[in-house]
Write a protein that holds these residues in place. Structure first.
Motif, short mmCIF file in Angstrom:
data_model
loop_
_atom_site.label_atom_id
_atom_site.label_comp_id
_atom_site.label_asym_id
_atom_site.label_seq_id
_atom_site.Cartn_x
_atom_site.Cartn_y
_atom_site.Cartn_z
N ARG A 63 56.25 28.47 41.74
CA ARG A 63 56.30 30.27 42.06
C ARG A 63 55.82 30.97 41.21
NH1 ARG A 63 54.25 33.04 47.73
NH2 ARG A 63 53.43 31.15 47.48
N TYR A 64 55.61 31.71 40.05
CA TYR A 64 55.47 32.38 39.58
C TYR A 64 55.06 34.24 39.61
CZ TYR A 64 54.80 34.81 35.36
OH TYR A 64 55.21 35.90 33.57
N ALA A 65 56.18 35.28 39.31
CA ALA A 65 55.40 36.77 39.49
C ALA A 65 55.15 37.68 38.09
CB ALA A 65 56.92 37.18 40.39
N VAL A 66 54.19 38.12 38.42
CA VAL A 66 53.45 38.87 37.55
C VAL A 66 53.95 40.00 37.67
CG1 VAL A 66 51.38 39.27 36.12
CG2 VAL A 66 50.68 37.49 37.71
N ARG A 67 54.73 40.57 37.07
CA ARG A 67 55.76 41.83 37.38
C ARG A 67 55.24 42.93 36.24
NH1 ARG A 67 60.39 41.11 39.20
NH2 ARG A 67 60.50 38.91 39.55
N SER A 68 54.93 44.97 36.77
CA SER A 68 54.97 45.67 35.89
C SER A 68 55.48 45.48 34.97
CB SER A 68 55.26 46.78 37.35
OG SER A 68 54.74 48.10 36.33
N PRO A 69 54.79 46.35 33.60
CA PRO A 69 55.59 46.28 32.50
C PRO A 69 55.91 48.41 33.04
CG PRO A 69 53.27 46.26 31.88
CD PRO A 69 53.58 45.89 33.91
N VAL A 88 43.55 36.58 46.20
CA VAL A 88 44.05 35.12 47.03
C VAL A 88 43.06 33.52 46.85
CG1 VAL A 88 45.21 34.05 49.20
CG2 VAL A 88 45.61 36.67 47.73
N GLY A 89 43.47 33.24 45.97
CA GLY A 89 43.37 31.55 46.10
C GLY A 89 42.39 31.67 44.78
N GLU A 90 42.10 32.25 42.95
CA GLU A 90 41.28 32.55 42.51
C GLU A 90 42.57 31.64 41.39
OE1 GLU A 90 39.95 36.19 41.49
OE2 GLU A 90 38.16 35.87 42.93
N LEU A 91 41.56 30.65 40.45
CA LEU A 91 42.73 30.53 39.18
C LEU A 91 43.29 31.49 38.30
CD1 LEU A 91 41.32 26.63 39.15
CD2 LEU A 91 43.43 28.21 39.13
N VAL A 92 43.81 32.05 38.19
CA VAL A 92 44.55 32.68 36.50
C VAL A 92 44.24 31.74 35.85
CG1 VAL A 92 46.11 34.59 35.25
CG2 VAL A 92 44.69 34.35 38.54
N ARG A 93 44.03 32.42 34.36
CA ARG A 93 44.64 32.21 32.95
C ARG A 93 45.10 32.42 32.64
NH1 ARG A 93 39.21 33.13 33.01
NH2 ARG A 93 39.38 34.74 31.20
N PRO A 94 46.76 32.24 32.00
CA PRO A 94 47.40 32.58 30.97
C PRO A 94 46.33 33.93 30.33
CG PRO A 94 48.14 30.36 30.19
CD PRO A 94 46.52 30.15 31.40
N VAL A 118 46.40 32.44 42.19
CA VAL A 118 47.28 33.33 43.44
C VAL A 118 47.17 33.33 44.58
CG1 VAL A 118 46.54 36.26 43.76
CG2 VAL A 118 45.69 34.85 42.18
N ALA A 119 48.61 33.23 44.73
CA ALA A 119 48.66 32.49 46.22
C ALA A 119 48.93 34.13 47.16
CB ALA A 119 50.74 32.31 45.82
N LEU A 135 54.32 42.55 41.15
CA LEU A 135 52.71 42.31 41.66
C LEU A 135 51.65 41.39 42.31
CD1 LEU A 135 52.00 44.69 38.29
CD2 LEU A 135 52.57 45.27 40.24
N VAL A 136 51.86 40.52 41.74
CA VAL A 136 51.37 39.29 41.50
C VAL A 136 51.79 38.26 42.19
CG1 VAL A 136 48.86 38.00 42.14
CG2 VAL A 136 49.41 40.61 41.23
N ALA A 137 51.47 37.14 42.86
CA ALA A 137 52.35 35.77 42.90
C ALA A 137 51.57 34.58 42.31
CB ALA A 137 53.44 35.26 44.24
N LEU A 138 51.77 33.47 41.45
CA LEU A 138 50.94 33.15 41.08
C LEU A 138 51.69 31.31 41.60
CD1 LEU A 138 50.08 33.86 37.70
CD2 LEU A 138 48.44 34.50 39.85
N ASP A 139 50.81 30.87 42.27
CA ASP A 139 51.55 28.84 42.32
C ASP A 139 51.48 28.47 41.20
OD1 ASP A 139 53.01 29.95 44.68
OD2 ASP A 139 50.75 28.72 45.76
N MET A 140 51.97 27.55 40.15
CA MET A 140 52.00 27.05 39.22
C MET A 140 50.79 25.82 39.58
SD MET A 140 53.65 29.07 37.93
CE MET A 140 53.66 28.71 35.99
N ALA A 141 49.42 26.13 38.17
CA ALA A 141 48.54 24.85 38.38
C ALA A 141 49.76 23.63 37.90
CB ALA A 141 47.16 25.60 37.42
#
Length: 141
Positions: A63-69, A88-94, A118-119, A135-141
């Motif tokens: 799991r990876y968290a996208v953090r506030s800059p 939640v559930g959507e795929l996110v690209r770099p 998006v987890a 801000l958002v937790a991502l499950d690594m694809a």
């Protein structure tokens, strides 16, 4: 960078009540210190007692968290009533925008450093966020 700090200092001084004795700004690990004339030592919280950033929380494996800059107000959508950038559930690209943090009337896009699904959305829409806050937790694809 210096122009931005000056702008923030002018805005801060305009909003604060009472004559200021000292204002201290720093960009790296962001430190802001304000001291008023005549303030009793008991009224001023020591700078060392305040953490510069929220304590780090270990992320679960995979799991990876996208953090506030920056510090500001988090928005999940580009405008009120619009669909959120991610759900939640959507795929996110770099490099994909996952939200906006408003600071000093500037809208700053927050992008994902890595791809994943998006987890969980960890920050509420329209709520204040701190620097480096997840801000958002991502499950690594």
């Amino acid at each position: 960078m210096l122009a931005g700090l000056r702008r923030h200092a002018r805005h801060l001084v305009a909003e604060l009540a009472g004559p200021l004795r000292r204002v201290r700004l720093r960009s790296g690990d962001t430190v802001l210190e304000v001291e008023w004339h005549g303030a009793a030592p008991a009224e001023v919280e020591p700078v060392a007692a305040r953490p510069a950033r929220p304590p780090a929380v270990a992320e679960p494996p995979g799991r990876y968290a996208v953090r506030s800059p920056i510090v500001g107000t988090f928005y999940r959508a580009p405008e009120p009533g619009a669909a959120p950038f991610v759900a939640v559930g959507e795929l996110v690209r770099p490099g994909q925008v996952i939200g906006i943090v408003e600071a000093m009337k500037l809208m700053n896009e927050v992008t994902a450093d890595r791809g994943g699904r998006v987890a969980e959305v960890l920050a509420a829409d329209g709520q204040p966020v701190e620097y480096d806050q997840p801000l958002v937790a991502l499950d690594m694809a």
